[in-house]
Design a protein around this motif. Structure first.
Motif, PDB file in Angstrom:
ATOM      1  N   ARG A 266       0.776  -1.212   0.017  1.00  0.00           N
ATOM      2  CA  ARG A 266      -0.087  -0.046  -0.112  1.00  0.00           C
ATOM      3  C   ARG A 266       0.930   1.425   0.016  1.00  0.00           C
ATOM      4  O   ARG A 266       0.602   2.287  -0.717  1.00  0.00           O
ATOM      5  N   ILE A 267       1.884   1.443   0.687  1.00  0.00           N
ATOM      6  CA  ILE A 267       2.777   2.259   0.767  1.00  0.00           C
ATOM      7  C   ILE A 267       3.508   2.786  -0.239  1.00  0.00           C
ATOM      8  O   ILE A 267       3.563   3.788  -0.988  1.00  0.00           O
ATOM      9  N   ASP A 268       4.134   1.454  -1.046  1.00  0.00           N
ATOM     10  CA  ASP A 268       4.770   1.443  -2.286  1.00  0.00           C
ATOM     11  C   ASP A 268       3.894   2.357  -3.469  1.00  0.00           C
ATOM     12  O   ASP A 268       4.150   3.062  -4.222  1.00  0.00           O
ATOM     13  N   ALA A 269       2.577   1.813  -3.241  1.00  0.00           N
ATOM     14  CA  ALA A 269       1.535   2.123  -4.466  1.00  0.00           C
ATOM     15  C   ALA A 269       1.378   3.570  -4.285  1.00  0.00           C
ATOM     16  O   ALA A 269       1.389   4.285  -5.118  1.00  0.00           O
ATOM     17  N   ALA A 270       1.293   4.032  -2.947  1.00  0.00           N
ATOM     18  CA  ALA A 270       1.040   5.761  -2.589  1.00  0.00           C
ATOM     19  C   ALA A 270       2.142   6.391  -3.088  1.00  0.00           C
ATOM     20  O   ALA A 270       2.192   7.431  -3.644  1.00  0.00           O
ATOM     21  N   MET A 271       3.254   5.837  -2.786  1.00  0.00           N
ATOM     22  CA  MET A 271       4.691   6.574  -3.105  1.00  0.00           C
ATOM     23  C   MET A 271       4.849   6.747  -4.739  1.00  0.00           C
ATOM     24  O   MET A 271       5.099   7.562  -5.233  1.00  0.00           O
ATOM     25  N   HIS A 272       4.446   5.681  -5.486  1.00  0.00           N
ATOM     26  CA  HIS A 272       4.477   5.452  -6.871  1.00  0.00           C
ATOM     27  C   HIS A 272       3.375   6.777  -7.364  1.00  0.00           C
ATOM     28  O   HIS A 272       3.722   7.449  -8.160  1.00  0.00           O
ATOM     29  N   GLU A 273       2.203   6.880  -6.849  1.00  0.00           N
ATOM     30  CA  GLU A 273       1.080   7.645  -7.159  1.00  0.00           C
ATOM     31  C   GLU A 273       1.818   9.349  -6.947  1.00  0.00           C
ATOM     32  O   GLU A 273       1.353  10.119  -7.640  1.00  0.00           O
ATOM     33  N   LEU A 274       2.433   9.311  -5.893  1.00  0.00           N
ATOM     34  CA  LEU A 274       2.884  10.574  -5.516  1.00  0.00           C
ATOM     35  C   LEU A 274       4.108  11.090  -6.504  1.00  0.00           C
ATOM     36  O   LEU A 274       4.073  12.200  -6.985  1.00  0.00           O
ATOM     37  N   LEU A 275       4.668   9.982  -6.968  1.00  0.00           N
ATOM     38  CA  LEU A 275       5.684  10.366  -8.060  1.00  0.00           C
ATOM     39  C   LEU A 275       5.137  10.786  -9.319  1.00  0.00           C
ATOM     40  O   LEU A 275       5.503  11.628 -10.176  1.00  0.00           O
ATOM     41  N   ILE A 276       4.022   9.997  -9.656  1.00  0.00           N
ATOM     42  CA  ILE A 276       3.191  10.364 -10.888  1.00  0.00           C
ATOM     43  C   ILE A 276       2.650  11.866 -10.759  1.00  0.00           C
ATOM     44  O   ILE A 276       2.604  12.502 -11.754  1.00  0.00           O
ATOM     45  N   GLU A 277       1.897  12.205  -9.641  1.00  0.00           N
ATOM     46  CA  GLU A 277       1.435  13.447  -9.316  1.00  0.00           C
ATOM     47  C   GLU A 277       2.544  14.329  -9.685  1.00  0.00           C
ATOM     48  O   GLU A 277       2.304  15.367 -10.092  1.00  0.00           O
ATOM     49  N   ARG A 278       3.751  14.021  -9.085  1.00  0.00           N
ATOM     50  CA  ARG A 278       4.698  15.293  -9.157  1.00  0.00           C
ATOM     51  C   ARG A 278       5.027  15.569 -10.564  1.00  0.00           C
ATOM     52  O   ARG A 278       5.497  16.593 -11.102  1.00  0.00           O
ATOM     53  N   GLY A 279       5.300  14.506 -11.375  1.00  0.00           N
ATOM     54  CA  GLY A 279       5.454  14.413 -12.931  1.00  0.00           C
ATOM     55  C   GLY A 279       4.294  15.383 -13.466  1.00  0.00           C
ATOM     56  O   GLY A 279       4.626  16.033 -14.399  1.00  0.00           O
ATOM     57  N   GLU A 280       3.173  15.221 -13.094  1.00  0.00           N
ATOM     58  CA  GLU A 280       2.018  15.850 -13.671  1.00  0.00           C
ATOM     59  C   GLU A 280       2.278  17.286 -13.316  1.00  0.00           C
ATOM     60  O   GLU A 280       1.915  18.416 -14.009  1.00  0.00           O
ATOM     61  N   ILE A 281       2.801  17.807 -11.944  1.00  0.00           N
ATOM     62  CA  ILE A 281       2.861  19.135 -11.740  1.00  0.00           C
ATOM     63  C   ILE A 281       3.967  19.668 -12.570  1.00  0.00           C
ATOM     64  O   ILE A 281       3.852  20.825 -13.121  1.00  0.00           O
ATOM     65  N   ILE A 282       5.145  19.023 -12.765  1.00  0.00           N
ATOM     66  CA  ILE A 282       6.367  19.330 -13.513  1.00  0.00           C
ATOM     67  C   ILE A 282       5.907  19.452 -14.963  1.00  0.00           C
ATOM     68  O   ILE A 282       6.524  20.593 -15.509  1.00  0.00           O
ATOM     69  N   ASP A 283       5.015  18.951 -15.448  1.00  0.00           N
ATOM     70  CA  ASP A 283       4.477  19.285 -16.871  1.00  0.00           C
ATOM     71  C   ASP A 283       3.729  20.628 -16.602  1.00  0.00           C
ATOM     72  O   ASP A 283       3.995  21.390 -17.767  1.00  0.00           O
ATOM     73  N   ARG A 284       3.019  20.947 -15.889  1.00  0.00           N
ATOM     74  CA  ARG A 284       2.253  22.024 -15.782  1.00  0.00           C
ATOM     75  C   ARG A 284       3.431  23.342 -15.626  1.00  0.00           C
ATOM     76  O   ARG A 284       3.234  24.345 -16.054  1.00  0.00           O
ATOM     77  N   LEU A 285       4.277  23.076 -14.869  1.00  0.00           N
ATOM     78  CA  LEU A 285       5.469  23.884 -14.606  1.00  0.00           C
ATOM     79  C   LEU A 285       6.369  24.250 -15.907  1.00  0.00           C
ATOM     80  O   LEU A 285       6.486  25.300 -16.112  1.00  0.00           O
ATOM     81  N   ILE A 286       6.452  23.284 -16.799  1.00  0.00           N
ATOM     82  CA  ILE A 286       7.067  23.462 -17.960  1.00  0.00           C
ATOM     83  C   ILE A 286       6.281  24.236 -18.866  1.00  0.00           C
ATOM     84  O   ILE A 286       6.579  25.258 -19.704  1.00  0.00           O
ATOM     85  N   ALA A 287       4.782  23.929 -18.842  1.00  0.00           N
ATOM     86  CA  ALA A 287       3.845  24.885 -19.744  1.00  0.00           C
ATOM     87  C   ALA A 287       3.864  26.356 -19.239  1.00  0.00           C
ATOM     88  O   ALA A 287       3.820  27.172 -19.864  1.00  0.00           O
ATOM     89  N   ILE A 288       3.975  26.613 -17.829  1.00  0.00           N
ATOM     90  CA  ILE A 288       3.933  27.933 -17.244  1.00  0.00           C
ATOM     91  C   ILE A 288       5.002  28.687 -17.825  1.00  0.00           C
ATOM     92  O   ILE A 288       5.137  29.669 -18.224  1.00  0.00           O
TER      93      ILE A 288
END
Length: 132
Positions: free
Chosen positions: A19-41
């Motif tokens: 459960r913790i591993d899956a949550a950490m992976h999801e957080l990394l994916i979420e961080r990547g999505e924020i980086i995508d938005r940062l790149i666009a800005i």
């Protein structure tokens, strides 16, 4: 150290770890999505450096200050350095140029500790080669 509950099993603990591993992976994916938005800005604003040494230093200080538990701090720092350098690489492809003239292993290991394996490492046989 926390003691296991009387009826707790290895299977129970492995479920928690998964459960913790899956949550950490999801957080990394979420961080990547924020980086995508940062790149666009940054693109809308005419660009900006992906390299923010002061921000990275502040992040690492905060990490060290809040760290606790069994996992050694240098392991946590290594994981974060890889996360930071990889997401920086995603924003702006770069290579790390390394002077290997005094021995491959120490310099390669130092570069890999700081930048991980996603960022290309370019060996040179002199400091001048790195600068060129």
């Amino acid at each position: 150290m926390l003691k296991p509950a009387p009826n707790e099993t290895l299977a129970d603990l492995r479920v928690e770890i998964d459960r913790i591993d899956a949550a950490m992976h999801e957080l990394l994916i979420e961080r990547g999505e924020i980086i995508d938005r940062l790149i666009a800005i940054k693109a809308r604003q005419g660009g900006g450096s992906a390299f923010r040494p002061a921000r990275e230093a502040a992040m690492m200080r905060a990490l060290a200050e809040r760290h606790r538990g069994l996992l050694p701090l240098d392991t946590v720092e290594s994981i974060w350095r890889i996360i930071i350098s990889t997401f920086t690489y995603v924003q702006s492809n770069y290579s790390v140029h390394v002077d290997m003239s005094r021995g491959d292993a120490a310099m390669r290991d130092s570069a890999r500790f700081h930048f991980g394996f996603t960022v290309p490492c370019v060996p040179h046989h002199s400091a001048g080669g790195v600068i060129d």
